[in-house]
Scaffold this motif. Structure first.
Motif, mmCIF file in Angstrom:
data_model
loop_
_atom_site.group_PDB
_atom_site.id
_atom_site.type_symbol
_atom_site.label_atom_id
_atom_site.label_comp_id
_atom_site.label_asym_id
_atom_site.label_seq_id
_atom_site.Cartn_x
_atom_site.Cartn_y
_atom_site.Cartn_z
ATOM 1 N N MET A 85 28.128 -30.376 -28.462
ATOM 2 C CA MET A 85 28.527 -31.548 -28.999
ATOM 3 C C MET A 85 29.972 -31.547 -28.634
ATOM 4 N N ILE A 86 30.459 -32.650 -27.958
ATOM 5 C CA ILE A 86 31.829 -32.614 -27.675
ATOM 6 C C ILE A 86 32.615 -33.580 -28.344
ATOM 7 N N LYS A 87 34.000 -33.193 -29.020
ATOM 8 C CA LYS A 87 34.209 -33.969 -30.002
ATOM 9 C C LYS A 87 35.835 -34.525 -29.202
ATOM 10 N N LYS A 88 35.989 -35.516 -30.033
ATOM 11 C CA LYS A 88 37.304 -36.336 -29.557
ATOM 12 C C LYS A 88 38.485 -35.553 -29.686
ATOM 13 N N CYS A 89 39.377 -35.655 -28.753
ATOM 14 C CA CYS A 89 40.812 -34.812 -29.192
ATOM 15 C C CYS A 89 41.430 -35.194 -30.348
ATOM 16 N N ASP A 90 41.774 -34.286 -31.365
ATOM 17 C CA ASP A 90 42.353 -34.435 -32.580
ATOM 18 C C ASP A 90 43.830 -34.920 -32.655
ATOM 19 N N THR A 129 42.259 -40.423 -26.385
ATOM 20 C CA THR A 129 40.875 -40.634 -26.268
ATOM 21 C C THR A 129 40.084 -39.446 -25.565
ATOM 22 N N LYS A 130 40.852 -38.353 -25.021
ATOM 23 C CA LYS A 130 40.225 -37.582 -23.869
ATOM 24 C C LYS A 130 39.365 -36.356 -25.073
#
Length: 169
Positions: A1-6, A11-12
């Protein structure tokens, strides 16, 4: 699962993990650009005193913190003395001639006839015997037959002594 940049407003995809604290149990997930920026500015030892930094370094390097600095200093001195004694004594050690084996005089004499060192192996002895026997055997010698016979008798006697010493039949 790929998360959104913190990183706020990014939004990458957050594909790079970065620690939130020194205990390394929780992590931020940043995109490559924000991870590089975070790592450039993050200091593992931030907020620690020099003593705490040294204790942490000692624990990570040696597995336990220094409890008694005087004992550690004494251990260091003992180790340095050991190294100095080894280095200083090494030159004497290298100049000491090798200890000769306590061989019976008959065995050392037989090796002398074969012109071999006291540390010669059975293989070296048997090889040398064959070469000398071929050279001095009365039937194959090209020099004086009487001298060759005397030399062959010496070589054979020496070989018999060495066979007995090495337990060969």
């Amino acid at each position: 699962m790929i998360k959104k940049c913190d990183h706020p407003g990014c939004t990458k995809a957050g594909t790079c993990r970065a620690p939130k604290s020194r205990d390394l149990k929780e992590y931020w997930w940043f995109c490559k650009d924000h991870a590089a920026e975070y790592n450039k500015n993050w200091n593992y030892y931030a907020g620690m005193t020099p003593e705490e930094i040294e204790e942490d370094w000692e624990r990570q390097t040696f597995g336990s913190p220094l409890k008694d600095k005087k004992q550690a200093e004494q251990d260091n001195k003992d180790y340095i003395n050991f190294l100095n004694d080894f280095i200083a004594g090494r030159s004497t050690f290298d100049k000491t001639p090798p200890r000769k084996a306590n061989l019976p005089t008959s065995v050392s004499g037989a090796l002398r006839i074969f012109e071999l060192p006291l540390s010669a192996s059975w293989r070296e002895i048997s090889t040398r015997y064959r070469a000398l026997a071929k050279k001095y055997h009365p039937d194959t010698a090209t020099s004086d037959k009487n001298t060759a016979a005397e030399n062959f008798a010496k070589i054979s006697a020496a070989y018999d002594i060495l066979k007995k010493h090495f337990g060969k039949k």
